[in-house]
Design a protein around this motif. Structure first.
Motif, mmCIF file in Angstrom:
data_model
loop_
_atom_site.group_PDB
_atom_site.id
_atom_site.type_symbol
_atom_site.label_atom_id
_atom_site.label_comp_id
_atom_site.label_asym_id
_atom_site.label_seq_id
_atom_site.Cartn_x
_atom_site.Cartn_y
_atom_site.Cartn_z
ATOM 1 N N ASP A 290 -41.473 -73.413 66.684
ATOM 2 C CA ASP A 290 -40.774 -72.675 67.738
ATOM 3 C C ASP A 290 -39.259 -72.841 67.659
ATOM 4 O OD1 ASP A 290 -43.232 -71.843 68.714
ATOM 5 O OD2 ASP A 290 -43.383 -73.507 70.139
ATOM 6 N N ASP A 291 -38.808 -74.043 67.360
ATOM 7 C CA ASP A 291 -37.370 -74.303 67.353
ATOM 8 C C ASP A 291 -36.673 -73.766 66.106
ATOM 9 O OD1 ASP A 291 -37.779 -75.595 69.740
ATOM 10 O OD2 ASP A 291 -37.627 -77.627 68.905
ATOM 11 N N ASN A 292 -37.444 -73.537 65.039
ATOM 12 C CA ASN A 292 -36.849 -73.125 63.754
ATOM 13 C C ASN A 292 -37.491 -71.843 63.220
ATOM 14 O OD1 ASN A 292 -35.186 -75.766 62.968
ATOM 15 N ND2 ASN A 292 -37.181 -76.426 63.739
ATOM 16 N N PHE A 293 -37.922 -70.983 64.138
ATOM 17 C CA PHE A 293 -38.704 -69.808 63.714
ATOM 18 C C PHE A 293 -37.964 -68.965 62.675
ATOM 19 C CE2 PHE A 293 -39.930 -65.355 64.054
ATOM 20 C CZ PHE A 293 -41.304 -65.436 63.875
ATOM 21 N N ASP A 294 -36.728 -68.604 62.951
ATOM 22 C CA ASP A 294 -35.970 -67.765 62.018
ATOM 23 C C ASP A 294 -35.776 -68.467 60.678
ATOM 24 O OD1 ASP A 294 -35.778 -65.769 63.916
ATOM 25 O OD2 ASP A 294 -33.798 -66.392 64.618
ATOM 26 N N ASP A 295 -35.519 -69.778 60.722
ATOM 27 C CA ASP A 295 -35.343 -70.538 59.484
ATOM 28 C C ASP A 295 -36.643 -70.601 58.682
ATOM 29 O OD1 ASP A 295 -32.691 -71.010 60.073
ATOM 30 O OD2 ASP A 295 -33.095 -72.940 61.027
ATOM 31 N N ILE A 296 -37.766 -70.665 59.376
ATOM 32 C CA ILE A 296 -39.060 -70.697 58.686
ATOM 33 C C ILE A 296 -39.317 -69.371 57.979
ATOM 34 C CG2 ILE A 296 -41.557 -70.770 59.066
ATOM 35 C CD1 ILE A 296 -40.960 -72.814 61.316
ATOM 36 N N ALA A 297 -39.051 -68.271 58.667
ATOM 37 C CA ALA A 297 -39.214 -66.959 58.030
ATOM 38 C C ALA A 297 -38.325 -66.850 56.792
ATOM 39 C CB ALA A 297 -38.890 -65.853 59.026
ATOM 40 N N GLN A 298 -37.073 -67.315 56.927
ATOM 41 C CA GLN A 298 -36.153 -67.282 55.790
ATOM 42 C C GLN A 298 -36.626 -68.193 54.670
ATOM 43 O OE1 GLN A 298 -33.061 -65.395 55.358
ATOM 44 N NE2 GLN A 298 -33.720 -66.064 53.321
ATOM 45 N N ALA A 299 -37.176 -69.358 55.027
ATOM 46 C CA ALA A 299 -37.636 -70.301 54.004
ATOM 47 C C ALA A 299 -38.771 -69.711 53.175
ATOM 48 C CB ALA A 299 -38.092 -71.599 54.673
ATOM 49 N N ILE A 300 -39.736 -69.087 53.838
ATOM 50 C CA ILE A 300 -40.860 -68.502 53.095
ATOM 51 C C ILE A 300 -40.377 -67.351 52.229
ATOM 52 C CG2 ILE A 300 -43.055 -67.281 53.333
ATOM 53 C CD1 ILE A 300 -43.535 -68.942 55.885
ATOM 54 N N ALA A 301 -39.518 -66.498 52.783
ATOM 55 C CA ALA A 301 -38.969 -65.402 51.989
ATOM 56 C C ALA A 301 -38.166 -65.939 50.812
ATOM 57 C CB ALA A 301 -38.098 -64.506 52.867
ATOM 58 N N SER A 302 -37.396 -66.995 51.038
ATOM 59 C CA SER A 302 -36.586 -67.572 49.959
ATOM 60 C C SER A 302 -37.466 -68.170 48.870
ATOM 61 C CB SER A 302 -35.647 -68.643 50.512
ATOM 62 O OG SER A 302 -34.693 -68.081 51.378
ATOM 63 N N GLY A 303 -38.570 -68.808 49.260
ATOM 64 C CA GLY A 303 -39.487 -69.340 48.262
ATOM 65 C C GLY A 303 -40.059 -68.248 47.384
ATOM 66 N N ILE A 304 -40.409 -67.128 47.998
ATOM 67 C CA ILE A 304 -40.920 -65.978 47.233
ATOM 68 C C ILE A 304 -39.839 -65.453 46.292
ATOM 69 C CG2 ILE A 304 -41.721 -63.595 47.431
ATOM 70 C CD1 ILE A 304 -42.971 -64.449 50.158
ATOM 71 N N LEU A 305 -38.646 -65.252 46.817
ATOM 72 C CA LEU A 305 -37.554 -64.711 46.008
ATOM 73 C C LEU A 305 -37.151 -65.671 44.890
ATOM 74 C CD1 LEU A 305 -35.422 -63.235 48.926
ATOM 75 C CD2 LEU A 305 -36.692 -61.928 47.218
ATOM 76 N N ASP A 306 -37.171 -66.970 45.162
ATOM 77 C CA ASP A 306 -36.858 -67.949 44.116
ATOM 78 C C ASP A 306 -37.785 -67.787 42.923
ATOM 79 O OD1 ASP A 306 -34.835 -69.033 45.630
ATOM 80 O OD2 ASP A 306 -35.975 -70.792 46.284
#
Length: 253
Positions: free
Chosen positions: A157-173
Motif C-alpha cells: 500500500d505504501d509503495n504501490f506506484d514503486d511496485i508497479a514501476q519495479a515490475i515493469a522495470s524488471g520486464i524492460l531490463d
C-alpha cells in the motif's frame, strides 16, 4: 514492430483469490496489473490484458487468450498466502522451469522488488500451473507479497506506484538485455534442439568465446541464438564470424 506482453490480473469475479481481513487478492492484482501496463505502454511495449474488470476467467482461458493473440510474453500478477497469518512474507516468481528468458525475467522482477524492501524468496519452477504449462510463449507468475502478512500489505500500500514501476522495470531490463525491445532486430541462430542438454552445451561453448548467446525457448524447439542486432548488416557480420568459426547459421528476424 514492438513486442507484445499479455498481462494477467490473477483471479477475478466469483474467484476472489486469497482473502485476509476483507482484503481480496483479485482487487490488488487488477489495480497493480493496470498500473504496470500503463508504464510498459509508455515505454513502447504493446500490452494486452486477460481482464480489465472484475470478471472470472479460468486459467485455461487466460492461456488460450495469450496463445490466440500471439503475444511474445505472458506475465501473471498474484498475491501469495500462507496457512498461518503473518508467518511468511516476501516476493517470489514462478516459471515452468528454471531456464531461458522467462527465468531471467523472473529474476530481474524479483531483484527490482527486493530493492523496494520485499524479502526475495527467489524463483521457483511450477510446471503444474496451467498458465505456465499451457502458454506457448515465455511466462512468469509474480507473487507480489503475502496478502496475509501485515508487513507485505504495508509495503504494497505504501509503495504501490514503486511496485508497479519495479515490475515493469524488471520486464524492460530483460528485454533490453537480449535486444528485443528495438523496433527491428535480428538474431543469428546457431542450433535448434529438443534436448536441453545439447542446447546448453552449445550455449556454453558460445559464451566461452564471448558471443552474446542465449536460448530462446518460446517455441517447440530450444533455439540457440546470438544477438540481437539493430540492422541486417550487423547480423550478417556476426553470421560471417560464426560461419568462419565452423557453426551452421541462419539469420532470423
Amino acid at each position: 514492430m514492438p513486442y507484445t506482453i499479455m498481462l494477467d490480473a490473477g483471479h477475478g469475479g466469483r474467484d476472489p483469490g486469497a482473502v485476509f481481513n476483507g482484503r481480496q487478492e483479485k482487487d490488488d492484482t487488477l489495480r497493480l496489473t493496470l498500473a504496470i501496463g500503463e508504464i510498459l505502454q509508455n515505454n513502447g511495449v504493446d500490452v494486452e490484458y486477460t481482464r480489465t474488470t472484475d470478471v472470472y476467467t479460468s486459467p485455461y482461458e487466460r492461456a488460450m487468450k495469450a496463445n490466440n493473440a500471439g503475444v511474445d510474453f505472458f506475465i501473471s500478477i498474484h498475491r501469495n498466502s500462507f496457512p498461518t497469518d503473518n508467518e511468511v512474507f516476501g516476493v517470489e516468481s514462478l516459471v515452468y522451469d528454471l531456464s531461458g528468458i522467462k527465468y531471467q525475467m523472473a529474476q530481474d522482477i524479483n531483484d527490482q522488488l527486493e530493492a523496494i524492501g520485499f524479502v526475495n524468496l527467489g524463483v521457483k519452477a511450477r510446471p503444474n500451473l496451467v498458465v505456465l504449462r499451457r502458454t506457448r510463449m515465455p511466462a512468469v507468475l509474480v507473487e507480489v507479497g503475502f496478502i496475509d502478512s501485515n508487513v507485505d500489505n504495508r509495503l504494497f500500500d505504501d509503495n504501490f506506484d514503486d511496485i508497479a514501476q519495479a515490475i515493469a522495470s524488471g520486464i524492460l531490463d530483460t528485454l533490453e538485455s537480449v535486444g528485443v525491445i528495438q523496433n527491428d532486430y535480428y538474431r543469428v541462430q546457431v542450433g535448434a534442439f529438443r534436448n536441453r542438454r545439447y542446447a546448453e552445451r552449445l550455449l556454453n561453448e558460445l559464451l566461452e568465446q564471448d558471443y552474446p548467446a542465449f536460448i530462446d525457448d518460446s517455441g517447440p524447439y530450444l533455439r540457440v541464438q546470438v544477438g540481437g542486432f539493430n540492422n541486417l548488416n550487423e547480423a550478417a557480420e556476426m553470421e560471417r564470424r560464426l560461419k568462419r568459426a565452423g557453426y551452421p547459421t541462419v539469420i532470423v528476424r
